[in-house]
Design a protein around this motif. Structure first.
Motif, PDB file in Angstrom:
ATOM      1  N   CYS A 137     -18.712  -2.368  25.117  1.00  0.00           N
ATOM      2  CA  CYS A 137     -19.880  -2.422  24.244  1.00  0.00           C
ATOM      3  C   CYS A 137     -19.428  -2.677  22.811  1.00  0.00           C
ATOM      4  N   VAL A 158     -29.470   1.994  29.102  1.00  0.00           N
ATOM      5  CA  VAL A 158     -28.511   1.863  28.009  1.00  0.00           C
ATOM      6  C   VAL A 158     -29.261   1.573  26.715  1.00  0.00           C
ATOM      7  N   TRP A 205     -25.742  -6.471  19.142  1.00  0.00           N
ATOM      8  CA  TRP A 205     -25.353  -5.616  20.261  1.00  0.00           C
ATOM      9  C   TRP A 205     -24.870  -6.483  21.421  1.00  0.00           C
ATOM     10  N   PHE A 214     -23.006  -6.020  25.352  1.00  0.00           N
ATOM     11  CA  PHE A 214     -22.695  -5.013  26.376  1.00  0.00           C
ATOM     12  C   PHE A 214     -22.406  -5.712  27.693  1.00  0.00           C
ATOM     13  N   GLU A 271     -15.889 -10.485  26.189  1.00  0.00           N
ATOM     14  CA  GLU A 271     -17.225 -10.062  25.770  1.00  0.00           C
ATOM     15  C   GLU A 271     -18.095 -11.201  25.284  1.00  0.00           C
TER      16      GLU A 271
END
Length: 698
Positions: free
Chosen positions: A93, A237, A255, A257, A273
């Motif tokens: 994250c 989440v 953000w 995740f 990511e």
């Protein structure tokens, strides 16, 4: 060709993870329906503001309990647990946030928390605690949170008003760190980027924080926690924040995740990511004067185009995947010995009520008077033991390990011992773990205090003391240790090999009952597993089985050998290796050969013992230290012999010659090849076979 193998392996593994492992990769804008807002949360300039600016300072008498709380959660549940395989997902994250005090007259708000929970509605409606359940909450729902706490509350163990903590089912953090000393001010109003990573393979959580968009090289907070016990199949989440009695604006800007079915240590976060955004709005986006609908449509169109392109690429790559995988697999199989299995996180299931208590460093320091040297009651290679006193738990033994920055935290004695003890070790003859602390660089385990210290201290250092163990006490001690080892070998859900059974690690309570401790070298295996990895033998001189020193492979029979040495120590009062070099095992074998076994009894007993019990005990000890590991009894069998519930062992007329052969499973090709490089040994006189440079004297 050989030089390209590592590169091919890495590429193939990376492709395998991204093509086969379940993950969440759903881009969205805060203006769409992919995020659920509640409380005071609202959308502001493509960012989420979790709390609102207040014109007056809130008071404890305010009528609205929900005022001052804001939450933003991803609208859809995310799978964290495979119900069929019981496999737990790892996750990565990254998000950017800012906390700005909104009034000079009011104190700061409570802070913001990244939260994973099965039920958002179960979170607290109280105005405080960042919207997380109160410490006295009766909610049974579990949650995991990383808190960015800007309000000091000593009632929940806060270290200050500017810290980061890890919370599991309670706002009393299991681990926390002061970020002021690291140059971070959570209430500065500046944009801060946080990275949170959980790797289920090693049960490790790491948190990085910085003002830059580049992740710092060193995490600010590291904690060993098994989240597989907390996660349900589907979890929610998101973020939660509250103002409590203060006033701050808590904003989440971006953000990212992603969950993984497997996330090995070699894959860095930044490499995997990209593209997994929940909120990808950038500062440039906020200046573009386009409607949210149009913006979302553009993003969806780009995603479709990307998916088509990646789909074709994936099909091509997958077509050659099987061929390359077979080639690389064969190369790896020929070049590598079986990889050493990870010990971290291999713990037995345990009821939640049996999990030790997380203690703050402040509590530990208070209990030990600041780790006062006068409080030291024991010292080993990797830790010191202090006598302490906790307000809630009476006197305890505080085991302080070498600082984490010196020994590392992934394969340290602390990690091994904590993972083993917290797993399933509930037995009357095992030292019980009461609590633990992993704060900053301090690694501490808190055990029940054993008033009479170690068996070694009583047995070998009391010649000028009135404390001489009676025969009844000695027999009770060896029976207790036998029961503990039988539990570890056969009764625990996963088989545990202690690897360091010795009188120094056998503690005595107020009634001189034995309790085995120190699991810093323990190995944990599945009962069905035959695999054992060869390593440099670990243990103490005089206690190690010959085949273990030769092969480096621990088995339950190596623990049996060490137990046999302890039995002979207790019965004879002799050290494993005397100052003149005499080995107690060889000395007792000599007494047996000459028909004088009963004369091996400790003279300090002055003949006050049952001769039948003494003979049985000495013969059991010799059976346990038999040079051939196959001829040794199991721990359960040894216990029955000591109690007189089984026939005496059949011993040879003289000590057998040591015949060392591989002890690996016959069907292990790699291990067999390894062992073929070392011929079997036959020695007439093998002493303790322990390299002095590798082991301690105690």
């Amino acid at each position: 060709m050989h030089s390209s193998h590592p590169f091919l392996i890495w590429v193939l593994f990376f492709l395998f993870v991204n093509l086969t492992c379940p993950s969440i990769s759903v881009p969205f804008s805060p203006a769409t329906n992919n995020v659920t807002l509640s409380g005071d949360a609202y959308i502001n300039n493509n960012a989420i503001s979790l709390t609102q600016e207040l014109t007056t300072c809130p008071s404890s008498s305010s009528s609205s309990t929900t005022s001052g709380i804001g939450r933003a959660f991803y609208a859809y549940p995310i799978r964290f647990l495979d119900s069929k395989t019981n496999a737990t997902a790892s996750f990565l994250c990254r998000f950017s946030f800012s906390i700005t005090p909104s009034s000079q007259l009011c104190s700061c708000g409570d802070g913001i928390a990244f939260v994973i929970t099965p039920d958002v509605d179960s979170l607290s409606s109280s105005r405080g605690y960042m919207g997380l359940p109160e410490p006295t909450s009766t909610s049974k729902e579990s949650f995991f949170a990383v808190e960015f706490d800007t309000r000091f509350d000593p009632m929940v163990g806060d270290i200050n008003g500017n810290h980061i903590g890890i919370d599991v089912n309670t706002v009393v953090s299991v681990a926390s760190v002061d970020v002021v000393s690291r140059g971070i001010d959570l209430t500065s109003g500046r944009e801060i980027t946080a990275w949170i990573e959980y790797r289920d393979a090693i049960k490790m959580i790491r948190v990085w924080v910085g003002y830059s968009s580049t992740r710092p090289p060193t995490p600010l907070l590291v904690a060993q926690i098994d989240l597989s016990k907390q996660f349900k199949e589907f979890m929610r989440v998101g973020f939660s924040a509250s103002n409590g009695q203060g006033s701050s604006i808590h904003i989440v800007d971006r953000w990212k995740f992603k969950t993984f079915g497997s996330l090995p240590p070699g894959i860095p976060m930044d490499a995997v990511e990209e593209g997994d955004c929940f909120m990808c709005s950038s500062p440039e986006d906020s200046s573009i004067n386009s409607s949210p609908v149009d913006h979302s449509h553009e993003r969806k169109t780009k995603m479709v185009e990307m998916a088509l392109g990646l789909g074709g690429l994936a099909a091509f790559l997958f077509s050659i995947f099987a061929f390359l995988f077979v080639i690389c697999f064969m190369c790896v199989k020929k070049r590598k010995v079986i990889a050493r299995r990870s010990r971290e996180g291999q713990t037995c299931r345990v009821e939640a009520k049996r999990v030790p208590t997380s203690l703050s460093l402040a509590e530990i320091r208070s209990a030990t008077m600041g780790f006062n040297r006068n409080r030291v009651v024991g010292e080993g290679a990797s830790a010191k033991v202090y006598k302490g006193s906790l307000p809630s738990g009476g006197e305890v033994a505080v085991k302080r390990f070498e600082r984490a920055d010196k020994i590392g935290c992934l394969r340290s004695p602390f990690t091994t011992e904590f993972a083993t003890m917290v797993g399933c070790l509930r037995h009357k003859n095992l030292v019980q773990l009461h609590g633990w602390c992993c704060e900053g660089n301090e690694l501490v385990l808190v055990y029940e205090l054993m008033p009479n210290g170690s068996l070694n201290k009583i047995l070998h250092k009391s010649f000028n003391s009135s404390v001489v163990l009676s025969w009844k006490q000695r027999l009770n001690i060896v029976l207790g240790v036998a029961s503990a080892l039988a539990y570890l070998h056969e009764e625990c859900e996963r088989q545990i090999i202690h690897r360091d059974v010795k009188t120094c690690n056998i503690m005595l309570d107020a009634d001189f009952n034995a309790k085995l401790g120190d699991f810093g070298l323990a190995e944990v295996y599945e009962h069905s597993s035959l695999a054992r990895d060869a390593t440099i033998p670990a243990g103490t001189m005089g206690y190690l089985a010959p085949e273990y020193v030769y092969s480096g492979v621990p088995t339950v029979k190596t623990d049996v050998y060490s137990f046999g040495v302890v039995v002979l120590e207790v019965a004879t009062g002799r050290k494993p290796v005397e100052d003149d070099g005499t080995v107690v095992v060889d000395w007792v074998w000599g007494m047996w050969e000459n028909g004088k076994l009963i004369e091996a009894a400790d003279r300090r007993l002055m003949g006050k013992f049952d001769m039948v019990e003494m003979e049985r005990t000495l013969m059991t000890g010799l059976a346990c230290v038999h040079p051939n590991h196959v001829k040794r009894p199991t721990m359960k069998e040894a216990g029955r012999i000591l109690k007189g519930e089984a026939p005496l062992p059949v011993l040879p007329a003289s000590k057998p010659r040591v015949n060392l052969r591989p002890v690996f499973p016959d069907d292990s090709e790699e291990i067999s090849n390894f062992c073929s490089l070392r011929p079997s040994l036959e020695l007439d006189d093998v002493q303790y076979l322990t390299p002095k440079s590798h082991f301690g004297k105690d």
